[in-house]
Each structure stands twice: as C-alpha cells, then as structure tokens.
Design an enzyme around this catalytic site. Structure first.
Site, PDB file in Angstrom:
ATOM      1  N   GLU A 311      28.416  20.796 -32.707  1.00  0.00           N
ATOM      2  CA  GLU A 311      28.136  19.924 -31.560  1.00  0.00           C
ATOM      3  C   GLU A 311      29.170  18.799 -31.499  1.00  0.00           C
ATOM      4  O   GLU A 311      28.848  17.624 -31.345  1.00  0.00           O
ATOM      5  CB  GLU A 311      26.715  19.350 -31.658  1.00  0.00           C
ATOM      6  N   CYS A 407      15.596  16.061 -29.196  1.00  0.00           N
ATOM      7  CA  CYS A 407      16.096  14.678 -29.236  1.00  0.00           C
ATOM      8  C   CYS A 407      16.413  14.151 -27.848  1.00  0.00           C
ATOM      9  O   CYS A 407      16.299  12.947 -27.595  1.00  0.00           O
ATOM     10  CB  CYS A 407      17.325  14.593 -30.137  1.00  0.00           C
TER      11      CYS A 407
END
Length: 642
Positions: A311, A407
């Site tokens: 990521e 998240c």
C-alpha cells in the site's frame, strides 16, 4: 497560526450541510451497528465484542485484524467532533456507553489493546507489526476530540492513562527506551494531548519517537531476538525499512517512501512538532517530503500510494490509473499533513492540495447515502479487467458495505465534522481563509464574520463583518488555483489594485457593517500530466473548481476508452446527480474500429458524440459500471464556460 477551534465556526448550509446531516442521521449510526454486530447483511465485525470480552462481559476469542480496536476509537472521535456541531442524544448515549466499556477494558496501568491482551501476548513485544501504539494513538485523539466536543472528561482520562504508560515505558530508563512505532499515529496523538493538557512531556515523547527513526541499531531487529517474539505480518520484513519510514533519520528524509498512510501520519507529526518545538530543521524536512509527494507522486484526484504491494508510494511519475491503490486513509493523511504545514507557514498551495484530496478521493470513499465505502480509489474501473486479472485483486468496481480492514469509513467520519477547522487559520492579528464555506466565524475579540458562498458550484465569496475588529486585524483570503480572480469590492466600491500574498487576497481595516465581495471565475479546465507520467501520456482530464471529472458507463456507454475529447463545454445537470455536483457536457467523438480486428493499419475513424462527465467523487452512485478519468483528446479547443 492555529486552526480555528471547531466551536468558533458555524456551518450555515451549502455543500457540506448534506454530509454533516448524514453523519448524525445515518453514517455514524450505521457504523455503530456494524461495530456492534447489529447490521443486517454485513459480516460480523467483532470490534465491540472484543472489548466486552476484555471487560469480562462476554466469553470468546479475539476477532481480528490486529488493529480493529482503532475502528471504535475513530468512531468515538467522529462522534466527539460531530457533537461539537450538533446535538444528538442518541449518538451521545451510544458514545457514553462505548466509553464506559473502553474504560472497563483498560488495564489499571493504562494499557489497552484487546488483540495482545486476549491472545496472551507480551505487551510491546512486536512494535513493528503489532499496532499497539497506533491503536493507543487513535484513542488519545478520540479522548481529546470527545472532551473538546462535549466537555466530558471520561475518555480523556482514559487517554491520559494510556499516554502516561507510553511515556513511562518508552522514555529513557523505560522497558522500551529505544522503541518506536511500526505504524505511526501515536506521535501526532501525543502532540494533540499536549495541546489539550499543556503537559509538555507528551510533546517531548512525540519528539523522541520522531527522532528514533532511522537509527543504526534498528529496534525492530532487536525485538525479534526475544524468545517470545511472535510474527504477525511476515511480509513487512521483506519490504525493508523504507516501508515504515525507518531507513533514515527524519531530518535526512527527502523522498516519500513506503506505506502511504504511515508516511503521511509521520510527516503530519513532523510538521506539527517542528512548529511547536521550534525545530526548523525538521520543518524543512517535512516541506521537502510534501514537495516530493505533490510534484511526482500524487494523482490528479489528490490520491497517493500507487502500488498495492505494501500500500505504498512507488517511484515518481509511476501513477497507473486502473491499478492504483489510492487508499482513502492516505488522502486523509495528506490533508492533515498539508494542514499542519500551513499552520507553520500559510501558503495557498497547501490548501489547494487539501481541497483536491478532500473533494475528490475522500468524498469518493463513501457513497452519497453514506452506507457504502471505497478503500481503494482508482482512476479507471472495468469489472471485466478486475475479474480477469489478479493484478487488480485489490480494486472494487463498486463500493462494498464494509471491510474486514475497515480503517477508511471511520476515518472519513472523523474528518468531515472538522471541515470548519480545516477552512480557517487564526492568530492574534489575522484570519486566513483556506477554504470557502457557507459559515460564520466568531473571533476572540467578540466580532464575527459571515461567509456566504455557493462553492464549489461557483467561486464567489461574500463576507459580512459584525462587531468591532482590532485596527491591526486583517483577512487573507485564498484564491484557489482553479479559479481566476476577477474583482473585489468593499462596501460596494471596487478595489482597483488589490494586495496579494502567497496566493491570498489581503484585506485590512475591517470594521462593523463592512461587506467584502470577491468574484472569481471558475472555468472548466483541460488538464495534462507531466509527460513522464506514462499512464497519462497523450490524455487529458477535465476539472472545474476543486472537482476532477470522470466519465461513467451509465452516461456514455461501455466503451469509454474509445471516447475522444474535442472541446470542453458547459456545466449541466444529469439525472440522479444532486445539483451540488455540477456535471460537464463536452464535445467529442468515438473511435470506430474495424469490427473483428485487433490491430489495423487503417486511419482511425471518428463519429461525433456528446461526452457527459460527473465529478469523480460521485462515481458509482447510480449503479455499477465502467469509469474513467483520463481521456484521449483531438483538436482541443480551450473554452472558459461558467
């Protein structure tokens, strides 16, 4: 400069009214139902249940992921921020219930992490992977926000006990005196707590964490030598020290690398610590890192983090549209980073980046109804490619209802209510207008300023002054990069030679009853990428105001790659798109290729067509279909339309 207190800004309607209403009426309640495993048609979260088990109110084992506690912390922060704006007895009751549960689950020494406690893992034994400091950081931020929003101290006291434990364990002489977080977050949280309590030990601990990064004697290697060490995320070790920005001292870092969320959380803390501690060397490092991001590693939508592997940031100009990771949380991190830099040195460029990320990637991260969410935000989507090629396994062609790693939704929820604090910076003698909001700002001198605007539909702004303002006080009003300043008038009189500074229009000599009218043109713009961005070579994108536009299958048919822009036209309304999202109609063509032929030496043939475009943040709100931001162009004619 300081961000204006959330209580000193009153939103009076406009674009953000829908999102604020949505938070209280649906978004936060929907998230609570998911966290409490009460939502129909959604996989069990287990988040609240973990705390109930830890508090002795339920039986069972921990529900992963390792950082799931932070989902509740961010939800509580969002509720605290929302309650600073609006009264909502149901949300307040749910939050107080959750806070009591968190307090019951907290150990007597201040420790709280259900993953480590319920699995019997030694505390702070895997800082690289374990996310304990990340989770505690979010609870500290939640405690500060809830106290600020409601005046209630219970969660703040939980946060203080956590922070005191962190200071005792990680300061000189403590058990982990050289330790540092694998996932940054605690640093900025401790700074927030310092600002709330005035206790300087929290600021000093934040500085220690920042300055330990890049040490030759890598703590993450040392902790692995313990006999009870448990691997949690084996891949992290293979990605190297750059993944967690632990490869160099923060003073020497000049390239944004590694996990994009971790990076921006670190850089945010660097910028704010530098301001409060007077560390000019760290501030210069933060500014270098910001420039590296926006000059070569940021998408046109304000998205960052182009690769799904870790990521992470990739090389400069490596910005693929269909496989870009572009996590919502990373753009929220970029907004916070830019906002903290602006507190040290206001510059309209910081606010331009904040607004770009906010109005595009962050708003795209949830549906207009507030019940579905994107984690990954690519600039091109095609289900056939996604289903047929594993390189796109991280991309979703439509927003899911929730995520196992969730998240992003609560991160959006905690960001939207603080739009007022993002919009204004204040000091004793100046108010800096970073964003145009239909709002009223109350100054410490007792005066108030009423801001009237239809932004982002148009770029005009009217300001009415009420009350007595100190003689030396002035306004600095940002002229967004996507607007063309046209005129300013004060109490009906046009000013021929206005004063500008760092992208701001400067207005002084404020007095009661004064009216300031700023007129900005907001044309449709044809945007090109640096030719080193190979994914966008020969292509154009369309922008108007802070919005970047895309084409969707429901308006233009499935073959979006065959569309060719010829001239960008006027704004229109499209069915199913709220008027606050002005759409664009453009003149164009569609490439007609010989049927049944994969390659051809024949000249391309074009058929005239009308191309309809919607703001990128609104895509996938009218059903699933293909989407594309960057288009081919031919015989481009630049036109300025209202």
């Amino acid at each position: 400069m300081e961000s204006i207190d959330i209580h000193d800004v009153e939103l009076n309607g406009g674009f953000w009214e829908h999102y604020i209403d949505l938070l209280g009426e649906k978004f936060l309640l929907h998230q609570w139902d998911i966290l409490a495993d009460r939502a129909d048609g959604t996989a069990k979260s287990g988040c609240i249940r973990n705390f109930m088990i830890k508090a002795g109110r339920a039986q069972g084992s921990h529900s992963r992921p390792v950082f799931i506690d932070s989902d509740l912390a961010k939800w509580l922060e969002a509720v605290g921020n929302y309650l600073a704006l609006r009264r909502n007895d149901k949300l307040a009751s749910l939050a107080d219930e959750a806070i009591a549960l968190v307090e019951a689950a907290q150990d007597s020494d201040g420790y709280l992490d259900t993953y480590f406690s319920l699995n019997g893992i030694r505390h702070f034994s895997n800082l690289r992977d374990g996310h304990e400091l990340y989770v505690m950081g979010h609870f500290i931020e939640a405690g500060v926000a809830y106290h600020r929003g409601t005046g209630k101290r219970r969660l703040l006291d939980v946060a203080i006990r956590m922070a005191d434990l962190v200071v005792s364990v990680f300061s000189a002489g403590g058990e982990c005196e050289r330790g540092l977080p694998g996932h940054e977050e605690i640093e900025f949280a401790l700074i927030r707590l310092f600002e709330s309590t005035g206790n300087r030990k929290y600021l000093e601990m934040a500085g220690e964490f920042l300055k330990r990064r890049g040490a030759e004697d890598n703590w993450f290697d040392e902790e692995k030598k313990a006999p009870d060490y448990r691997e949690i995320y084996p891949d992290i070790g293979s990605w190297g020290r750059k993944y967690s920005q632990n490869h160099k001292s923060v003073y020497d870092q000049d390239e944004a690398v590694g996990h994009a969320v971790r990076a921006t959380y670190l850089y945010t803390a660097m910028a704010e610590y530098a301001r409060l501690a007077g560390d000019l060397r760290m501030l210069e490092a933060a500014k270098r890192l910001w420039k590296d991001i926006v000059s070569g590693k940021m998408y046109i939508t304000g998205a960052i983090g182009s690769t799904a592997v870790g990521e992470s940031f990739s090389a400069s100009y490596d910005l693929p549209n269909d496989s870009g990771y572009c996590e919502t949380c990373a753009s929220i991190g970029l907004i916070r980073f830019s906002a903290m830099l602006a507190r040290s040195f206001p510059d309209s460029g910081y606010a331009d980046v904040e607004e770009l990320a906010l109005y595009n990637t962050v708003l795209a991260g949830m549906s207009y109804r507030g019940d579905r969410f994107f984690y990954v935000n690519p600039l091109e989507s095609d289900r056939k490619k996604i289903d047929g090629n594993p390189i796109y396994s991280h991309v979703r062609p439509a927003r899911p209802g929730w995520y196992r790693t969730a998240c992003c939704p609560p991160n959006i929820a905690r960001t939207i209510p603080v739009i007022g604090s993002l919009a204004y910076l204040v000091s004793t003698d100046v108010l800096v207008v970073q964003m145009y909001l239909d709002s009223t700002v109350r100054l410490s001198c007792g005066a108030s300023l009423r801001f009237i605007t239809d932004y982002p539909c148009d770029g005009n702004l009217a300001i009415k002054v009420s009350g007595n303002v100190p003689e030396s006080f002035r306004l600095m009003v940002r002229i967004p990069a996507w607007c063309k300043f046209k005129a300013i008038s004060i109490s009906g009189e046009k000013i021929g030679t206005p004063t500008f500074d760092r992208g701001y229009l400067v207005v002084g000599d404020l007095h009661d009853g004064m009216t300031i009218e700023i007129s900005n043109e907001m044309p449709c713009r044809m945007l090109h990428a640096d030719p080193r961005v190979s994914a966008d070579a020969g292509l154009v994108a369309v922008g108007r105001g802070p919005f970047i536009y895309c084409v969707e299958e429901c308006d233009n048919g499935p073959d979006l790659s065959s569309l060719v822009l010829e001239s960008v036209g006027k704004t229109i309304c499209l069915d199913g798109v709220p008027a606050v999202f002005p759409c664009v109609v453009a003149e164009g063509s569609r490439v007609v290729f010989p049927e049944g032929t994969l390659y051809s030496d024949l000249p391309e043939r074009y058929e005239k067509t009308e191309i309809r475009m919607v703001p990128y943040c609104f895509w996938n709100n009218r059903g699933e279909g293909r989407m594309r931001v960057w288009l081919r162009c031919r015989s481009i004619v630049q036109r300025d339309f209202p």
